[in-house]
Design an enzyme around this catalytic site. Sequence first.
Site, short mmCIF file in Angstrom:
data_model
loop_
_atom_site.label_atom_id
_atom_site.label_comp_id
_atom_site.label_asym_id
_atom_site.label_seq_id
_atom_site.Cartn_x
_atom_site.Cartn_y
_atom_site.Cartn_z
N CYS A 50 0.83 -1.20 0.00
CA CYS A 50 0.00 0.00 0.00
C CYS A 50 0.87 1.26 0.00
O CYS A 50 2.02 1.24 0.44
CB CYS A 50 -0.88 0.04 1.24
SG CYS A 50 -2.18 -1.19 1.28
N GLU A 52 0.66 3.92 1.88
CA GLU A 52 1.03 4.39 3.22
C GLU A 52 2.26 3.65 3.72
O GLU A 52 3.18 4.23 4.30
CB GLU A 52 -0.12 4.18 4.21
CG GLU A 52 -1.42 4.86 3.83
CD GLU A 52 -2.34 3.96 3.00
OE1 GLU A 52 -1.85 3.29 2.07
OE2 GLU A 52 -3.53 3.94 3.29
N1 THU Z 1 -4.37 0.32 -1.13
C1 THU Z 1 -3.50 1.24 -0.61
O1 THU Z 1 -2.52 1.62 -1.26
N2 THU Z 1 -3.73 1.68 0.64
C2 THU Z 1 -4.75 1.27 1.45
O2 THU Z 1 -4.83 1.66 2.60
C3 THU Z 1 -5.79 0.41 0.89
C4 THU Z 1 -5.53 -0.19 -0.44
C5 THU Z 1 -4.13 -0.19 -2.50
C6 THU Z 1 -3.74 -1.63 -2.57
C7 THU Z 1 -4.16 -2.00 -3.97
O3 THU Z 1 -3.10 -1.69 -4.85
C8 THU Z 1 -5.33 -1.08 -4.27
O4 THU Z 1 -5.29 -0.06 -3.29
C9 THU Z 1 -6.67 -1.76 -4.24
O5 THU Z 1 -6.84 -2.46 -3.08
#
Ligand code: THU
Length: 136
Positions: A53, A55
């Site tokens: 992710c 973050e």
């Molecule tokens: N994702 C994030 O980057 N941060 C989050 O807190 C939730 C989900 C991303 C992971 C994946 O690449 C996409 O969002 C869909 O789930």
Amino acid sequence: MTDKELIDLAKKAAENAYVPYSGYTVGAALLTEGGKVYTGCNIENAAYGPTNCAERTAFFKAVSEGERNFTKIAVVGGKALNFADYFAPCGVCRQVMREFCEDDFIILLGKNDNKYKSITLYELLPLSFSKNNISE
Ligand code: THU
């Protein structure tokens, strides 16, 4: 660093999102106590599980550069860089924040048209498990 500036850096970071599977672009901008900003985007993987992710990308970049103290993170997310709705960090990212931040750490949820909400880590993760639980 104003809240708007931090959110704009998160939007800029989302431009690097590697999202061939979901198309959901996420950007994060993490502010240290010393005023430095570390940005991150989500990075997907054909095996899905290794996806990181935005973050956590920002936190791991910062921690790997020796940073330990943080005041705020701005996050934005949406399909193809359209940040139409507020989105809140996933549970795994909340737990990573908790490793390095206290209850008063601020999360800015950004969206289109310079709209944003400010919430605390305590609001995202009440009754959390942390290093305090396992220290002597
Ligand atoms: N994702 C994030 O980057 N941060 C989050 O807190 C939730 C989900 C991303 C992971 C994946 O690449 C996409 O969002 C869909 O789930």
